[in-house]
Design an enzyme around this catalytic site. Structure first.
Site, short mmCIF file in Angstrom:
data_model
loop_
_atom_site.label_atom_id
_atom_site.label_comp_id
_atom_site.label_asym_id
_atom_site.label_seq_id
_atom_site.Cartn_x
_atom_site.Cartn_y
_atom_site.Cartn_z
N ASP A 69 0.82 -1.22 0.00
CA ASP A 69 0.00 0.00 0.00
C ASP A 69 0.84 1.26 0.00
OD1 ASP A 69 -2.08 -1.76 0.31
OD2 ASP A 69 -2.85 -0.87 2.16
N ASP A 70 0.20 2.35 -0.42
CA ASP A 70 0.63 3.75 -0.22
C ASP A 70 1.64 4.29 -1.21
OD1 ASP A 70 -1.03 3.53 1.94
OD2 ASP A 70 0.44 4.12 3.45
N HIS A 120 -6.25 3.18 -3.70
CA HIS A 120 -6.18 3.37 -2.25
C HIS A 120 -6.52 4.82 -1.89
CE1 HIS A 120 -4.96 2.07 1.71
NE2 HIS A 120 -3.85 2.76 1.75
N HIS A 124 -5.18 9.54 1.04
CA HIS A 124 -5.19 8.74 2.26
C HIS A 124 -5.97 9.33 3.44
CE1 HIS A 124 -3.67 5.57 4.94
NE2 HIS A 124 -3.23 4.98 3.86
N HIS A 222 3.71 -2.04 3.32
CA HIS A 222 3.74 -0.71 2.72
C HIS A 222 5.05 -0.55 1.95
CE1 HIS A 222 0.67 -0.33 5.84
NE2 HIS A 222 0.15 0.61 5.08
#
Ligand SMILES: [Zn+2]
Length: 259
Positions: A69-70, A120, A124, A222
């Protein structure tokens, strides 16, 4: 007769294998590899990952799905991609739109190297703490930025309909809206807690212990975290040593699914 046989062999060689496991991994005879591919859609698997939902992917014992993620993030995501490539492992990346817009070449590299690209949000935020329309606009903005960065088309219907809520923060209304759009919502079955600062070695031991406990499932990392990027080569080698197998999740009906 010989001509017929030659034709048959030539035809067979042109058909791509169903799973990547049968393909040799260049430069690494002991590679972990990707054992098999499973195609999912929001009809059969709308929400997956037992940390958040009642069910997960249909995995056998010791089968893992790797997710990151991210990103994309310079300095760490390329290292993660290098580690996956060295072991011929395919994963799923859940991008932030603002980073995909800033670093489109890294996002395109992930796609080019066979990984699935999910979404995603743009920046955020915790989507359950804002009005529904605002949350949806944030989701759309993220998808549009990712699609523009990777495919050159600014659209809010994603090429790969995979979504993970930032911080897993969702609610009933948001989940319903996302499912209505045909997006598969990814939770996780196990994670490395790599948002907590620790050494690469500490993270390696932590995630291996947790994986041994759950036995199978969706693993969350991540790719923005240097400790994760650093421990990944050793992690993948250890998975191979312990007999784990990697499953690549793709979107049903996608180009990858048609192979
Ligand atoms: Zn996140």
């Amino acid at each position: 007769m010989m001509r017929v046989l030659i034709f048959v062999f030539a035809f067979a060689a042109a058909i791509p294998p169903l799973a990547a496991a049968s393909e040799p991994c260049p430069g690494n005879a002991q590679a972990l590899g990707t054992e098999r591919v499973i195609a999912v859609d929001a009809t059969t698997t709308p929400r997956i990952g037992r940390k958040q939902f009642p069910t997960t992917l249909p995995l056998y014992a010791k089968e893992l799905v790797l997710t990151f993620d991210d990103g994309p993030w310079p300095g760490t995501t390329p290292k993660v991609l290098d580690a996956l490539k060295a072991e011929c492992v395919h994963a799923t990346f859940f991008l932030l739109g603002r980073y995909a817009a800033a670093h489109p070449q890294i996002a395109r590299r992930a796609l080019a190297e066979g990984h699935s690209i999910g979404h995603h949000s743009y920046s955020h935020p915790l989507l359950d703490r804002m009005p529904l329309a605002k949350a949806e606009a944030e989701i759309d903005r993220g998808i549009a930025a990712d699609e523009l960065a990777i495919y050159g088309k600014q659209r809010t219907t994603p090429t790969t309909p995979f979504f993970r809520f930032p911080g897993f923060a969702s609610n009933r209304a948001l989940l319903d809206r996302v499912s209505d759009r045909g997006l598969v919502v990814f939770g996780a079955d196990v994670w490395a807690s790599d948002w907590v600062t620790m050494t690469a070695e500490q993270e390696l031991h932590l995630i291996l212990a947790r994986i041994e406990k759950v036995g199978r499932g969706i693993v969350l990392f991540h790719d923005t975290k240097s400790q994760t990027a650093h421990m990944l080569p050793a992690f993948l080698r250890e998975l191979k040593h312990r007999g784990y197998r990697i499953v690549h999740v793709i979107a049903a009906g996608s180009h990858q699914a048609s192979q």
